[in-house]
Design a protein around this motif. Sequence first.
Motif: not given
Length: 440
Positions: A312, A319, A322
């Motif tokens: 990312y 993200s 996550n």
Amino acid sequence: MSEKFARVYEITGKNIEECKNTLNAKYGSNWVQCGWKKTLIGGFLGFGQKEGVMMSYMLNSEYQDFSKAGKEPSVYSSRISQAKALIDYHNNRDSQSALKAPGFSGIPDGTLTSIAQTANLTQKIEQLTKAVNEGFGNYARRPEAVSEHSTIISIKETLAENEFTLKYIDSIIERIKKTFTVEELSDEQTVRQQVVNWIGQDISVESDSYVKPPKIIVLCGPTGVGKTTTIAKLAAAIKLHAKKEEARQHPVPEIRIVTTDITRVGAKEQIEHWAASMKLTVETAEDPETLGNFLRVNKDSADYIFVDTAGYSPKDIKSIANMADILNGSGMNKQVFLTFSAGTKPRDLEEILRNYEVLNYKSVIITKFDETSSVGGIISVLADKHKSISYVTYGQDVFGTIERTVPARFLKSLSGFSMDDEYISKIDAKFGKENTDILI
Ligand SMILES: Nc1nc2c(ncn2[C@@H]2O[C@H](COP(=O)(O)OP(=O)(O)O)[C@@H](O)[C@H]2O)c(=O)[nH]1
Ligand SMILES: [Mg+2]
């Protein structure tokens, strides 16, 4: 609105110190350096030019004496005054004040929109300049009024060429001043060797630690830095190592690979390709349950489980968080390595180190060492943030292009420290020889 340091000027000289001395003589401490680059100076019709530097700098507003700076106020600054007048006009709805504003000479050729955009830009530049001066003191060159010993000046230049951060350079200079007397400073070679030693000591190498199998190794980091390739390299290194040990009746380690990267087209195929050449298979885990199940199923049979993750942007904090959830949700004891490439700029590296912190990484892996020539920035930031290094990688080939980090590799890549063979062998003796033994 303050106009402090609003314009950028350029000055050329033999070296940074010469430029700085000229500016100190002209403006005292009322200037700040923005950057510098190598350039050719002097000569006639292109002949007899010498290498020098071009430094860019900004002046404190009270000091914006255009005659001294050798340049006339640019069209840009008169446009700014005009734009400011227009902003006043829009704010006050008072056309008279706008027309009376200094520097306003009627509406120029450009449209209102373009002038207003210029004004906005000016505001942004001012905000940015303020932020640079206040917040990023580490990077902004501070003017120095006192003249320095020539050894210190030349060591500073060498460190700057290697792209060490100003904060790091300052700390080294501080140490030199504390360690050496003025007489000792004249033996520049000795001082330089001491500086190389200090840099070597500042490179923190992750030490071996015993982890009960299965060793779960997670590689995270920005897109394209080489996570997938590095997993293939590590798996290959384990296989090679095992081959050497085979003669000593060691059991061949069982390796598993799982990827959580479902976002990039071809990501799974890429790791599958490497894995197949080593007779390994690759599983995909798109959520915490699947990953957790995979780890549970393999925990008794595997020695190593590699988890390849999606890359990312370091700015994509959501993200990254996550991914942290997926990994933490798996409930297994893992070693997370933050991977980034050797060419990462210091400020970007700081952001990467900070934003991946949620993954609780153990140490870093630096890839693409073969593609960069200056490692000073990386050494500076890692030392400042107390992060240790586990591996460096240096090539697209999977075999033999990964090694345990040893400071010697970094030190040898520094330019301008004129290390001869004898000195290099001393470095090897002091910091350990390069080796490809694997740590995990
Ligand atoms: N020169 C060089 N290229 C590398 C190195 N490691 C990876 N690469 C290349 O970098 C690109 C991206 O690698 P990949 O493993 O897909 O990165 P990921 O997105 O982090 O998984 C590929 O073209 C690799 O061959 C290295 O150490 N040196
Ligand atoms: Mg990948």
